[in-house]
Write an enzyme that holds these catalytic residues in place. Structure first.
Site, PDB file in Angstrom:
ATOM      1  N   HIS A   1      49.192  30.482  42.411  1.00 49.27           N
ATOM      2  CA  HIS A   1      47.886  30.901  41.680  1.00 49.27           C
ATOM      3  C   HIS A   1      47.459  28.621  41.406  1.00 49.27           C
ATOM      4  O   HIS A   1      47.622  27.901  41.484  1.00 49.27           O
ATOM      5  CB  HIS A   1      48.630  30.765  40.085  1.00 49.27           C
ATOM      6  CG  HIS A   1      47.218  30.221  39.035  1.00 49.27           C
ATOM      7  ND1 HIS A   1      46.104  31.162  39.522  1.00 49.27           N
ATOM      8  CD2 HIS A   1      47.245  29.869  38.323  1.00 49.27           C
ATOM      9  CE1 HIS A   1      45.140  30.849  38.528  1.00 49.27           C
ATOM     10  NE2 HIS A   1      45.975  30.092  37.957  1.00 49.27           N
TER      11      HIS A   1
ATOM     12  N   GLU B   1      39.979  39.054  34.397  1.00 52.52           N
ATOM     13  CA  GLU B   1      40.395  38.496  33.165  1.00 52.52           C
ATOM     14  C   GLU B   1      38.628  39.133  32.449  1.00 52.52           C
ATOM     15  O   GLU B   1      39.241  37.650  31.508  1.00 52.52           O
ATOM     16  CB  GLU B   1      41.306  37.592  32.400  1.00 52.52           C
ATOM     17  CG  GLU B   1      40.837  36.244  33.566  1.00 52.52           C
ATOM     18  CD  GLU B   1      41.919  34.748  32.629  1.00 52.52           C
ATOM     19  OE1 GLU B   1      41.731  34.907  32.382  1.00 52.52           O
ATOM     20  OE2 GLU B   1      42.879  35.031  34.667  1.00 52.52           O
TER      21      GLU B   1
ATOM     22  N   CYS C   1      46.031  35.810  34.924  1.00 53.05           N
ATOM     23  CA  CYS C   1      45.058  35.437  36.471  1.00 53.05           C
ATOM     24  C   CYS C   1      46.359  35.992  36.766  1.00 53.05           C
ATOM     25  O   CYS C   1      47.043  36.118  38.208  1.00 53.05           O
ATOM     26  CB  CYS C   1      45.734  34.084  36.388  1.00 53.05           C
ATOM     27  SG  CYS C   1      44.484  33.096  35.098  1.00 53.05           S
TER      28      CYS C   1
END
Ligand code: CAA
Length: 392
Positions: A235, A81, A113
């Site tokens: 994450h 990103e 993400c």
């Protein structure tokens, strides 16, 4: 599963320069424990001029490919990103730097993400179609917020490369997963900005909601529950987020409170690389997996690891994998731990100089001074063309 497909090798790379969050806290007049304990972060990687997602990704990929015949690679998926061009995939630069074959297709993926996990899923399907082929997934990102904003201590940088094949020496990945998607504005970066915009506390609530939703679909699709997993990777925008997430997941599964020793056992080993390098967006879940495999003293062979991928905006996916017997011989633990611990700690003034210099060059021409950027360097922009080279 009809075939054993998964991660054959994994390469992780982060910037050679880092800022201690104690120093950032002092500069901002904040109690250091807010960053060290409240966010669970110790250092953040700070890319110098000449380092970007291409050089970070190439360094990670070089580590994943060290004993691989590059002609066997069918597709390079570049997940980011922090893209460097609106048209050309950043992976094209890796194609040359890594000497990949002309028959290897290259594509870039974006969804905050989450995109590396989409790439992993596509790679699993392509290998299932042709088990002789290998897929290279490179996730590379630089997390950049405004100076003196709440997001600043959660910056970072890093890249992970995963070789996905029918020879999964590290982990067999189960293609059955749980997906949750919903259009929201929790974190975004318009094309005209170098720094992300974020509604911070809302983003953490959405992360937890997406976790519960994707977990529910995952359990429906697989019939598995909390106790079927030995370890959990999340994450990691900051490591404390994983603690909150795991406690929430346990509560959803009827375990409340989750004992501290269970929390530490389930997620503790997965946090180290992120605690030291900060958020690496698309790479961060897989940096967590690398940390778990490298640092867990218990032999994880045959154990199931739950994996939660979250990309703001938002798409989340819950999936899992089983660690392969003998996985330790395919890890490069010592090298990775050395890389993270043997970095140059910069002071606040140097951080700000790197930060300001990192602004993209709009004039179309710039030459960069030499800093340590590993085996690859972004040398210059000439006539609006980015020039990269291998470092001897
Ligand atoms: N000692 C110990 N702990 C302290 C403390 C001290 N002296 N001072 C504060 N704390 C604790 C707070 O109590 C809080 O903990 P709890 O959440 O358990 O209450 C923690 O430190 C953080 O404090 P604040 O909530 O006051 O911090 P903040 O509002 O300044 O910023 C943030 C926190 C919103 C996460 C901000 O860093 C941010 O916006 N980060 C970027 C967005 C982000 O990472 N979002 C995560 C979900 S979205 C996602 O995952 C995608 C992605 O990668 C971006």
């Amino acid at each position: 599963m009809s075939q054993w497909i998964g991660i054959e090798s994994l390469g992780f790379f982060t910037s050679r320069y880092a800022l201690s969050l104690r120093d950032l806290a002092q500069e901002r007049g904040v109690d250091p424990d807010k960053y060290l304990i409240g966010l669970g972060q110790e250092q953040m990687s700070v890319p110098p001029p000449g380092e970007d997602v291409v050089t970070l990704g190439a360094n990670a990929a070089q580590r994943a490919l060290h004993d691989t015949d590059r002609n066997s690679i069918d597709t390079l998926f570049f997940a980011t990103e922090s893209g460097v061009d609106q048209s050309k995939a950043a992976g094209m630069y890796l194609h040359r730097l890594l000497d990949l074959p002309a028959t290897c297709r290259v594509v870039e993926l974006k969804q905050a993400c989450y995109s590396a996990t989409a790439a992993v899923q596509f790679a699993l399907a392509l290998v299932a179609q042709n088990p002789r082929k290998k897929m290279l997934v490179v996730a590379s990102d630089i997390a950049r917020y405004g100076l003196d904003t709440p997001g600043e201590p959660t910056q970072g940088a890093g890249a992970v490369a995963l070789l996905i094949s029918a020879d999964p020496r590290l982990m067999v990945l189960d293609p059955v997963s749980g997906v949750y998607a919903s259009e929201i504005m929790d974190f975004w970066r318009p094309n005209y900005r170098d720094e992300a915009l974020v509604d911070g506390r809302y983003s953490t609530r959405m992360y937890l909601q997406a976790l519960c939703q994707s977990w529910t679909v995952y359990t429906q699709n697989t019939g598995r529950g909390f106790a079927d997993h030995d370890r959990f990777c999340y994450h990691l925008p900051f490591t404390r987020m994983a603690e909150k997430a795991h406690i929430r997941l346990a509560r959803e599964c009827g375990i409340d409170p989750l004992p501290r020793e269970s929390l530490d056992k389930h997620i503790g080993d997965s946090l180290f690389y992120n605690r030291m390098s900060g958020n690496s967006y698309s790479a961060s879940l897989y940096a967590g997996l690398a940390s778990l495999l490298d640092r867990c003293e218990e032999d994880l062979a045959g154990k199931r690891v739950g994996l939660f991928s979250y990309g703001s905006g938002c798409v989340a996916e819950y999936f899992s994998g089983i660690v392969t017997p003998g996985y330790r011989s395919s890890l490069r633990t010592t090298e990775r731990e050395f890389m993270v611990q043997d970095r140059t700690l910069i002071d606040y003034a140097q951080y700000e100089a790197f930060y300001k210099r990192a602004t993209p060059i709009h004039s179309g021409n710039a030459e960069f001074p030499v800093w340590n950027t590993g085996a690859y360097r972004w040398v210059a922009v000439r006539d609006h063309k980015r020039i990269y080279e291998s470092v001897p």
